[in-house]
Scaffold this motif. Structure first.
Motif, mmCIF file in Angstrom:
data_model
loop_
_atom_site.group_PDB
_atom_site.id
_atom_site.type_symbol
_atom_site.label_atom_id
_atom_site.label_comp_id
_atom_site.label_asym_id
_atom_site.label_seq_id
_atom_site.Cartn_x
_atom_site.Cartn_y
_atom_site.Cartn_z
ATOM 1 N N ALA A 85 0.843 -1.194 0.000
ATOM 2 C CA ALA A 85 0.000 0.000 0.000
ATOM 3 C C ALA A 85 0.876 1.240 0.000
ATOM 4 O O ALA A 85 1.963 1.256 0.593
ATOM 5 N N GLY A 86 0.402 2.299 -0.668
ATOM 6 C CA GLY A 86 1.155 3.541 -0.721
ATOM 7 C C GLY A 86 2.116 3.639 -1.883
ATOM 8 O O GLY A 86 2.754 4.679 -2.079
ATOM 9 N N VAL A 87 2.250 2.568 -2.662
ATOM 10 C CA VAL A 87 3.060 2.604 -3.886
ATOM 11 C C VAL A 87 2.128 3.023 -5.018
ATOM 12 O O VAL A 87 1.182 2.307 -5.348
ATOM 13 N N GLU A 88 2.394 4.193 -5.616
ATOM 14 C CA GLU A 88 1.441 4.747 -6.575
ATOM 15 C C GLU A 88 1.327 3.913 -7.836
ATOM 16 O O GLU A 88 0.233 3.672 -8.338
ATOM 17 N N TRP A 89 2.471 3.488 -8.379
ATOM 18 C CA TRP A 89 2.474 2.706 -9.621
ATOM 19 C C TRP A 89 3.015 1.315 -9.336
ATOM 20 O O TRP A 89 3.981 1.163 -8.589
ATOM 21 N N PRO A 90 2.427 0.278 -9.921
ATOM 22 C CA PRO A 90 2.917 -1.093 -9.681
ATOM 23 C C PRO A 90 4.421 -1.191 -9.910
ATOM 24 O O PRO A 90 4.931 -0.784 -10.945
ATOM 25 N N ASP A 91 5.124 -1.730 -8.925
ATOM 26 C CA ASP A 91 6.586 -1.723 -8.957
ATOM 27 C C ASP A 91 7.210 -3.110 -9.036
ATOM 28 O O ASP A 91 8.429 -3.239 -9.006
ATOM 29 N N LEU A 92 6.392 -4.160 -9.133
ATOM 30 C CA LEU A 92 6.904 -5.514 -9.334
ATOM 31 C C LEU A 92 6.467 -5.998 -10.707
ATOM 32 O O LEU A 92 5.307 -5.862 -11.075
ATOM 33 N N GLN A 93 7.408 -6.553 -11.468
ATOM 34 C CA GLN A 93 7.127 -6.975 -12.838
ATOM 35 C C GLN A 93 7.301 -8.479 -12.982
ATOM 36 O O GLN A 93 8.269 -9.060 -12.491
ATOM 37 N N TYR A 94 6.345 -9.097 -13.686
ATOM 38 C CA TYR A 94 6.358 -10.542 -13.926
ATOM 39 C C TYR A 94 6.491 -10.837 -15.420
ATOM 40 O O TYR A 94 5.864 -10.186 -16.247
ATOM 41 N N HIS A 95 7.295 -11.864 -15.717
ATOM 42 C CA HIS A 95 7.272 -12.519 -17.020
ATOM 43 C C HIS A 95 7.050 -14.002 -16.752
ATOM 44 O O HIS A 95 7.769 -14.610 -15.959
ATOM 45 N N PHE A 96 6.063 -14.594 -17.428
ATOM 46 C CA PHE A 96 5.762 -16.011 -17.249
ATOM 47 C C PHE A 96 6.390 -16.815 -18.378
ATOM 48 O O PHE A 96 6.264 -16.456 -19.553
ATOM 49 N N LEU A 97 7.061 -17.899 -18.019
ATOM 50 C CA LEU A 97 7.684 -18.785 -19.001
ATOM 51 C C LEU A 97 7.143 -20.198 -18.819
ATOM 52 O O LEU A 97 7.210 -20.755 -17.716
ATOM 53 N N PRO A 98 6.581 -20.822 -19.875
ATOM 54 C CA PRO A 98 6.042 -22.181 -19.769
ATOM 55 C C PRO A 98 7.151 -23.225 -19.796
ATOM 56 O O PRO A 98 7.132 -24.181 -20.577
ATOM 57 N N ALA A 99 8.145 -23.033 -18.944
ATOM 58 C CA ALA A 99 9.273 -23.957 -18.825
ATOM 59 C C ALA A 99 9.995 -23.635 -17.529
ATOM 60 O O ALA A 99 9.819 -22.564 -16.961
ATOM 61 N N ALA A 100 10.812 -24.560 -17.060
ATOM 62 C CA ALA A 100 11.666 -24.326 -15.893
ATOM 63 C C ALA A 100 13.101 -24.559 -16.342
ATOM 64 O O ALA A 100 13.536 -25.699 -16.501
ATOM 65 N N MET A 101 13.812 -23.469 -16.579
ATOM 66 C CA MET A 101 15.181 -23.555 -17.092
ATOM 67 C C MET A 101 15.909 -22.249 -16.840
ATOM 68 O O MET A 101 15.301 -21.230 -16.501
ATOM 69 N N ARG A 102 17.217 -22.281 -17.020
ATOM 70 C CA ARG A 102 18.002 -21.053 -16.902
ATOM 71 C C ARG A 102 17.645 -20.092 -18.026
ATOM 72 O O ARG A 102 17.256 -20.511 -19.121
#
Length: 373
Positions: free
Chosen positions: A162-179
């Motif tokens: 709360a109190g963070v005006e703009w979303p500050d965490l970013q997600y990228h989803f990958l349909p795999a588990a790898m480096r």
């Protein structure tokens, strides 16, 4: 993604190559720029080396540096423009004192949050040589299929608190588990989200080590130096677990691979992040725009105190953008091109921006039964 005909549509493909037929453009490759040539407080050209030959190019109008957030401040320092103390330490004669050159360096960090997948539907099942051969063949034939994407086709932003005006965490989803670099993968089916805190408060620097352009500069990002950045990554871990443990993932979500169920306390999360976090390759802000004493360029992208010299790249951002840097850097270049050509500004946009009216008091909107981050 920026993809055209199955290829990443880079700025070289989109802007440079179509312009290379113009008679007023010469592209010199495999060249190492030594410095900006100065006549007093005016940029007069550049000196560069190619195949062992040192040459000079004189500028009729302006010199524009677009060497990126590492190259541009380094070139300014090699040219004698920067902090007096930094240049003295490197053995470079001071031509113009501008203490902000190379300072204010920022970057995005991220780590992979990995889970086993209950169903055999992920890209981990496409890593054998036969499948990769089919993927490559289809791409070569019609530029389509799994070879025509980077697979990060789902992404999103949420607030860390709360109190963070703009979303500050970013997600990228990958349909795999790898480096990220593909050198190793989970033995079985899995999926992952790349998650990072986008508005770091830690600041680093770039400093020339000598007067030789062949000597790489010293780079210190000071990652996670600020407590707020460490706190942001704790939020990354806890909020990601909450999201992936929603009922919609029940048919797919298996055991947590990374960080692992044993990583719970602040100290455990901090230790995991220090060991697993990686750069998102977004260095920026090292020649920041502004009007104060530590600003390097003015609002017209001109180097303060030096005539006929500009910097146009991601180094001139005052603070790192809240997302990937590709589009913002292109936007800076488009705007700078208009300024240099004397074109007027576009009309301001009246696009409506959604905002939770209670963002000061809560981290998310919606009812407990149907949560919207």
């Amino acid at each position: 993604m920026t993809v055209k005909n199955g290829r990443r549509w880079s700025t070289a493909n989109a802007y440079l190559r179509p312009a290379m037929k113009r008679p007023n453009l010469t592209v010199v490759t495999h060249a190492l720029v030594h410095k900006v040539l100065l006549e007093g407080k005016t940029a007069a050209g550049i000196r560069y080396e190619r195949k062992g030959n040192v040459q000079e190019v004189r500028a009729k109008r302006e010199v524009i540096l677009c060497a990126g957030s590492v190259g541009s401040p380094h070139l300014l320092q090699l040219s004698g423009i920067g902090s007096k103390a930094v240049l003295e330490e490197a053995g470079i004669d001071l031509q113009h004192e501008l203490p902000g050159v190379g300072e204010n360096l920022q970057d995005h960090l991220e780590f992979y949050f990995q889970f086993k997948c209950k169903q055999p539907i992920t890209l981990n099942g496409k890593l054998n040589w036969f499948s990769k051969g089919l993927i490559g063949a289809r791409w070569l034939l019609d530029r389509k299929g799994l070879g025509a994407t980077n697979h990060f086709e789902s992404c999103g932003f949420i607030r860390s608190k709360a109190g963070v005006e703009w979303p500050d965490l970013q997600y990228h989803f990958l349909p795999a588990a790898m480096r990220y670099d593909g050198r190793s993968a989970f033995d079985g089916h899995g999926f992952q989200v790349h998650i990072g805190h986008n508005k770091p408060k830690s600041r680093g620097w770039i400093r020339a080590k000598s007067a030789s352009p062949s000597d790489n500069p010293e780079i210190q990002f000071n990652y996670l130096e600020h407590e707020a950045d460490r706190e942001g990554f704790r939020d990354c871990v806890r909020l990601t677990r909450e999201i992936i443990n929603q009922p919609a993932f029940d048919p797919f979500r298996g055991d947590e691979i990374q960080p692992g169920n044993g990583v719970v306390t602040d100290a455990e999360i901090d230790a995991f992040v220090r060991s697993a976090v990686e750069s998102a390759y977004h260095p920026s802000c090292s020649c920041r725009m502004g009007s104060d004493d530590l600003a390097v360029v003015d609002p017209e992208t001109r180097v303060r105190g030096i005539a006929r010299l500009r910097v146009v790249d991601s180094s001139i951002f005052p603070t790192i953008p809240n997302g990937n840097l590709n589009s913002p850097t292109i936007m800076v270049a488009e705007k700078a091109a208009d300024i240099i050509r004397g074109k007027g500004a576009l009309s301001p946009s009246d696009a409506v921006v959604g905002m939770d009216e209670n963002w000061l008091e809560r981290q998310r909107s919606g009812s407990p039964e149907r949560v919207a981050m």
